[in-house]
Enzyme design. Sequence first.
Site, mmCIF file in Angstrom:
data_model
loop_
_atom_site.group_PDB
_atom_site.id
_atom_site.type_symbol
_atom_site.label_atom_id
_atom_site.label_comp_id
_atom_site.label_asym_id
_atom_site.label_seq_id
_atom_site.Cartn_x
_atom_site.Cartn_y
_atom_site.Cartn_z
ATOM 1 N N GLU A 61 -1.929 -7.025 -8.811
ATOM 2 C CA GLU A 61 -3.370 -6.717 -8.707
ATOM 3 C C GLU A 61 -4.495 -6.731 -9.817
ATOM 4 O O GLU A 61 -5.056 -6.132 -10.254
ATOM 5 C CB GLU A 61 -3.192 -5.009 -8.170
ATOM 6 C CG GLU A 61 -2.826 -4.920 -6.862
ATOM 7 C CD GLU A 61 -2.611 -3.539 -6.352
ATOM 8 O OE1 GLU A 61 -2.896 -2.438 -7.246
ATOM 9 O OE2 GLU A 61 -2.149 -3.297 -5.493
ATOM 10 N N GLU B 44 1.979 -5.759 -0.531
ATOM 11 C CA GLU B 44 2.088 -4.387 -0.576
ATOM 12 C C GLU B 44 1.205 -3.671 0.465
ATOM 13 O O GLU B 44 0.000 -4.065 0.459
ATOM 14 C CB GLU B 44 1.787 -4.054 -2.088
ATOM 15 C CG GLU B 44 2.057 -2.491 -2.414
ATOM 16 C CD GLU B 44 1.558 -2.158 -3.752
ATOM 17 O OE1 GLU B 44 1.842 -3.150 -4.905
ATOM 18 O OE2 GLU B 44 1.039 -1.247 -3.981
#
Length: 666
Positions: free
Chosen positions: A180, A256
């Site tokens: 991320e 995710e």
Amino acid sequence: MNTGIKCFMFLCIFLCMRVCLCDDYVLDDRGGLGESFDGIGGLSGGGATSRLLVNYDEPFRSQILDYLFKPKFGASLQILKVEIGGDAQTTDGTEPSHMHYEDDENYFRGYEWWLMREAKKRNPNITLIGLPWAFPGWVGNGESWPYSFPDITASYVVSWIIGAKEYHDLDIDYVGIWNERNFDTKYIKILRNTLDKSGLERVKIIASDFLWEPITSAVIADRELSDAVDVLGVHYPGTTTTPKAFKTGKKLWSSEDYSTFNDYVGGGCWARILNQNYVNGKMTATISWNLIASYYDNLPFARDGLMTANEPWSGNYVVESPIWITAHTTQFTEPGWRYLQSVGHFTHGGSYVALTDGNGNLTIITETMTHDHSKCIRPPLPFYNVWAQNVTFNLKGSFADISELQVWYSKFDFVTNKTLLFRNLKPIKVNEGSFSIEFDVDEVYTFTTLRNGQKGSYPDPPPSASFPKNYKDNFDVLEHPHFSEAPNFADQTGVFEYFTNLTDPGPHVFTLRQVVTQRPVTWVADADQTISVIGDYKWQDLTVSCDVYMENGYNDGVFIAVRVGKGGGVVRATKGIFFWVYSYGTYKVTNDLSGTTVLAEGFSGTRANVWYTLTLTVNGTHGSAEVNGYPFWKNEALWMQENGWAAIGTSSFQPAQFDNFAIEAV
Ligand SMILES: *[C@@H]1O[C@H](CO)[C@@H](O)[C@H](O)[C@H]1NC(C)=O
Ligand SMILES: *[C@@H]1O[C@H](CO)[C@@H](O)[C@H](O)[C@H]1NC(C)=O
Ligand SMILES: *[C@@H]1O[C@H](CO)[C@@H](O)[C@H](O)[C@H]1NC(C)=O
Ligand SMILES: *[C@@H]1O[C@H](CO)[C@@H](O)[C@H](O)[C@H]1NC(C)=O
Ligand SMILES: *[C@@H]1O[C@H](CO)[C@@H](O)[C@H](O)[C@H]1NC(C)=O
Ligand SMILES: *[C@@H]1O[C@H](CO)[C@@H](O)[C@H](O)[C@H]1NC(C)=O
């Protein structure tokens, strides 16, 4: 809209419902199949989400692992993704790096190696993925960015993959970039090169564990990058993809997803995600953050795992609804099965997918989840109205001769909050390739030709109990041979690991040592101090004592603390009652970790390379603190921090040791 038209519409809807909500769906492979299925998985890490699991006694620990990984027993997971520890805070704690320093290598730290081995033991086919969230400071050369020396970063990551094979016989199948955070195309190409040069051509790259863009455009624009990247992995895609991403021809994964409280609401969200990630987004793998909620409840994102196991002291664990929702797919498919092209939404809400092994086997999974998408905390899913409805499936092509299907059933009742999970119902007869079923809302069904599903079970674990209020650890490593960290300590900044000093004449041969000596390339705002918390967040009144040893004479300090109120990404803002001593001869009592709210300070005579016993007692609104039994701070009025964990730590990224930690109820 005037009232007349409104009435008319309601009447229509009402009539439709009364007459029959019944629709036909064709499942056929004659026009070819859809995408190849890559599996459903769980994510351990990002960060320290499995921390407490390793401290369970047998047989409970093995039982929990069976619920997660044992094929045809529980969640039967097909993918295990783990964090490549980077010595920094990555949501619920820090995970240790295999290279704290440039000249350091150790493939036995932390618990991810152990977890991967246990998963492989149960399912040799399980897909393994590694992804870094953070990096030791030396990898970034002191910068907050891991790409300044991309060769160093790539060889650091590849050494983790080589170590997995060399020391644990684990073949890592996929590796990611930087969780991320921004990717760097040059780094991705160098990573590919470094893998290839190391004989790891079979290890595939996932990029970039963030959003669809900018990775999609980058892959389209750059041929060499496109060759380097095998999978576009996105996080919390809300079941949708972009046409552009689909056009890359890469595998699309939700690498995710979920991140929802794991009660009945969580199970329902997970059911919808698993089906609709393919139906809406053509994503062929979905990975739950997280695998198992094995971290203290008062750390961020409590219980966002497929099940809960965060009481090693009691042995209690809870097999939550997402385990059985996962089983609806995983027990009746394998990676490499193909989706049928005929998948989709039911006319009156809900969705269905169908998969085949290409050998005549068929598995259909349906879901009719109604609940408000706002309850699926992340991601907010597209909202559809869902009604009870009659559905007819018509099986064609290779499936035309199927005469019977096994039926597995789950039901969530959002009025009573009762759930029926993964029931094996009577097989359903298929007449001339067709069968009908009445769906109520909030149901999950699996219809399958496979006969060997199982709702695995063990006797109930021991009842839930609070963390013991009298607790001791002398860090004698011989009592805990398997892991580098001491039971129940949850590092929030820095890394605390067992240390053996063979030249020590005793009694401090075995200690716990804080080992991070440089600020890592962090993922969130780690504190400037190091800290490891332990115990019960509800604790108010207690005595903590610990032997401490500062290793550096210059500007070094250590502390013990109680009523520590915050961990995770906000640990640097935590309050509590902190008792510090410094190697330049002073002590301090502060109301926060940052040390800005000072309750008391003075001369202590403490210095480096000497062991001291620190004791901190807090009772209601008063506290006291001692060094070697001598009271420096006595029954003084406290500023308020109501409750929290006990903790140990250091005043900066410095090595320091701890021994004979003890907690006692006041
Ligand atoms: C592993 O995969 C092979 C090939 O798909 C399959 O035959 C075997 O049953 C699988 N083993 C397990 C334990 O799932
Ligand atoms: C389905 O799978 C089973 C078990 O893998 C296998 O024995 C069988 O041949 C397959 N095909 C059909 C049509 O059942
Ligand atoms: C489904 O079909 C049955 C039998 O025709 C009927 O009684 C029932 O009302 C139908 N259910 C729905 C939701 O339409
Ligand atoms: C069901 O759960 C919701 C949300 O947690 C709660 O508000 C409601 O009171 C519960 N209903 C029952 C019957 O327990
Ligand atoms: C190990 O013990 C010796 C003897 O007490 C001491 O001089 C040395 O500083 C210790 N080393 C560390 C790293 O603590
Ligand atoms: C803790 O405080 C309470 C009330 O303030 C007092 O009665 C008690 O004796 C104290 N306990 C200790 C161990 O100091």
